[in-house]
Design a protein around this motif. Structure first.
Motif, short mmCIF file in Angstrom:
data_model
loop_
_atom_site.label_atom_id
_atom_site.label_comp_id
_atom_site.label_asym_id
_atom_site.label_seq_id
_atom_site.Cartn_x
_atom_site.Cartn_y
_atom_site.Cartn_z
N MET A 1 0.81 -1.18 0.00
CA MET A 1 0.00 0.00 0.00
C MET A 1 0.85 1.25 0.00
SD MET A 1 -2.66 1.33 2.87
CE MET A 1 -1.63 2.28 3.96
N VAL A 2 1.77 1.36 0.91
CA VAL A 2 2.56 2.58 1.06
C VAL A 2 3.93 2.36 0.44
CG1 VAL A 2 3.53 4.18 2.72
CG2 VAL A 2 1.30 3.17 3.13
N SER A 3 4.27 3.21 -0.51
CA SER A 3 5.52 3.02 -1.23
C SER A 3 6.72 3.63 -0.52
CB SER A 3 5.39 3.61 -2.64
OG SER A 3 5.10 4.99 -2.57
N HIS A 4 6.48 4.59 0.36
CA HIS A 4 7.55 5.25 1.10
C HIS A 4 7.24 5.17 2.59
CE1 HIS A 4 8.76 6.83 -2.76
NE2 HIS A 4 7.54 7.30 -2.93
N MET A 5 8.26 5.13 3.40
CA MET A 5 8.03 5.04 4.83
C MET A 5 7.69 6.40 5.44
SD MET A 5 8.04 1.98 5.16
CE MET A 5 8.37 1.10 6.65
N THR A 6 7.92 7.47 4.74
CA THR A 6 7.66 8.79 5.32
C THR A 6 6.65 9.61 4.54
OG1 THR A 6 9.55 9.71 4.14
CG2 THR A 6 9.94 8.91 6.38
N ALA A 7 6.27 9.19 3.36
CA ALA A 7 5.37 9.99 2.54
C ALA A 7 4.44 9.09 1.74
CB ALA A 7 6.16 10.89 1.60
N LEU A 8 3.33 9.66 1.32
CA LEU A 8 2.39 8.95 0.46
C LEU A 8 2.62 9.37 -0.98
CD1 LEU A 8 -0.86 9.44 2.56
CD2 LEU A 8 0.63 7.45 2.52
N SER A 9 2.44 8.44 -1.89
CA SER A 9 2.50 8.78 -3.30
C SER A 9 1.25 9.58 -3.66
CB SER A 9 2.57 7.51 -4.14
OG SER A 9 1.29 6.87 -4.13
N PRO A 10 1.25 10.27 -4.78
CA PRO A 10 0.03 10.99 -5.19
C PRO A 10 -1.19 10.06 -5.30
CG PRO A 10 1.89 11.78 -6.46
CD PRO A 10 2.38 10.58 -5.67
N THR A 11 -1.00 8.84 -5.78
CA THR A 11 -2.10 7.89 -5.88
C THR A 11 -2.62 7.50 -4.51
OG1 THR A 11 -1.20 7.05 -7.96
CG2 THR A 11 -2.76 5.62 -6.80
N GLU A 12 -1.70 7.25 -3.57
CA GLU A 12 -2.10 6.90 -2.21
C GLU A 12 -2.81 8.07 -1.53
OE1 GLU A 12 1.62 3.81 -1.47
OE2 GLU A 12 1.84 5.93 -0.98
N TRP A 13 -2.30 9.28 -1.74
CA TRP A 13 -2.92 10.47 -1.16
C TRP A 13 -4.35 10.64 -1.69
CZ3 TRP A 13 -2.23 13.65 2.78
CH2 TRP A 13 -2.93 14.85 2.80
N PHE A 14 -4.52 10.47 -3.01
CA PHE A 14 -5.84 10.60 -3.60
C PHE A 14 -6.80 9.56 -3.02
CE2 PHE A 14 -9.03 9.52 -6.81
CZ PHE A 14 -9.62 10.75 -6.97
N ALA A 15 -6.36 8.32 -2.89
CA ALA A 15 -7.21 7.26 -2.33
C ALA A 15 -7.61 7.59 -0.89
CB ALA A 15 -6.49 5.91 -2.40
N MET A 16 -6.67 8.11 -0.12
CA MET A 16 -6.98 8.47 1.25
C MET A 16 -7.98 9.62 1.30
SD MET A 16 -4.63 9.96 4.27
CE MET A 16 -4.34 11.31 3.19
N MET A 17 -7.79 10.64 0.46
CA MET A 17 -8.72 11.76 0.42
C MET A 17 -10.11 11.31 0.00
SD MET A 17 -7.11 14.38 1.53
CE MET A 17 -8.15 15.73 1.05
N GLN A 18 -10.19 10.36 -0.91
CA GLN A 18 -11.48 9.80 -1.32
C GLN A 18 -12.17 9.10 -0.15
OE1 GLN A 18 -12.21 11.60 -4.09
NE2 GLN A 18 -13.23 9.74 -4.77
N LEU A 19 -11.40 8.38 0.66
CA LEU A 19 -11.97 7.71 1.83
C LEU A 19 -12.61 8.75 2.76
CD1 LEU A 19 -12.40 5.19 3.64
CD2 LEU A 19 -10.13 5.68 4.61
N TYR A 20 -11.91 9.84 3.03
CA TYR A 20 -12.45 10.88 3.90
C TYR A 20 -13.69 11.55 3.28
CZ TYR A 20 -8.88 10.63 7.46
OH TYR A 20 -8.10 10.21 8.49
N ALA A 21 -13.63 11.83 2.00
CA ALA A 21 -14.78 12.44 1.32
C ALA A 21 -15.97 11.50 1.32
CB ALA A 21 -14.39 12.84 -0.11
N GLU A 22 -15.72 10.22 1.08
CA GLU A 22 -16.82 9.24 1.09
C GLU A 22 -17.42 9.12 2.48
OE1 GLU A 22 -17.93 4.71 -0.30
OE2 GLU A 22 -15.83 5.33 -0.34
N TYR A 23 -16.57 9.11 3.51
CA TYR A 23 -17.06 9.04 4.88
C TYR A 23 -18.05 10.18 5.14
CZ TYR A 23 -17.32 8.74 9.92
OH TYR A 23 -17.79 8.62 11.20
N ASP A 24 -17.62 11.41 4.85
CA ASP A 24 -18.49 12.56 5.08
C ASP A 24 -19.79 12.44 4.29
OD1 ASP A 24 -16.55 13.58 6.76
OD2 ASP A 24 -15.94 15.20 5.40
N ALA A 25 -19.69 12.01 3.04
CA ALA A 25 -20.87 11.91 2.17
C ALA A 25 -21.87 10.88 2.69
CB ALA A 25 -20.46 11.58 0.74
#
Length: 163
Positions: A1-25
């Motif tokens: 899932m996580v490609s770096h130990m200290t940062a998220l890739s743009p794809t991972e960041w987008f997936a995480m942001m979608q999870l938060y947006a879906e939760y709120d929705a």
């Protein structure tokens, strides 16, 4: 899932942001079965006043462990709790990623929840921050832990719906 130990890739960041947006929705739309699906089977969901959290006190307004307890809450909302209906609207800030490992992402977000009762003005219902742990599952990113730490010691009336 996580490609770096200290940062998220743009794809991972987008997936995480979608999870938060879906939760709120789904919570704002009262799609409670979908709300349950945003968590892992062994999840922890808590809503706790900041004073108790800061003091390390366990008392929480709502404390659910595992999907079974989340489903019980959904049943209660639909079948057993009597209350004046209301709408919720979440405004969630950008997540602050605090830790990334191969197994999980730990984050925190500031949130505000507004409540609108029928024929009444909208009011601020709950404000605070979350402490979250997100993991990758066969169904995509899911919350394994979601703790809402709200700033006020008081909540108006009662908390029927999850925030």
């Amino acid at each position: 899932m996580v490609s770096h130990m200290t940062a998220l890739s743009p794809t991972e960041w987008f997936a995480m942001m979608q999870l938060y947006a879906e939760y709120d929705a789904v919570v704002d739309a009262a799609h409670w079965e979908r709300w349950v699906q945003l968590f892992t089977d062994d999840c922890i969901y808590r809503v706790q006043p900041r004073e108790n959290f800061d003091r390390g006190l366990p008392l929480a307004t709502l404390s659910l462990e595992g999907k079974g307890m989340l489903l019980d809450r959904v049943f209660g909302i639909r079948e057993t709790l009597f209350h004046d209906p209301y709408y919720q609207r979440h405004v969630t800030g950008p997540p602050l990623v605090t830790k990334v490992t191969a197994e999980a992402i730990e984050l925190s977000v500031n949130y505000s929840v507004f409540r609108t009762k029928l024929s009444q003005p909208t009011t601020v219902f709950n404000v605070g921050r979350t402490i979250d742990v997100v993991v990758n599952t066969a169904n995509g990113l899911r919350f394994s832990r979601r703790e809402f730490i709200y700033d006020s010691e008081l909540i108006p009336n009662s908390m029927i719906y999850p925030i």
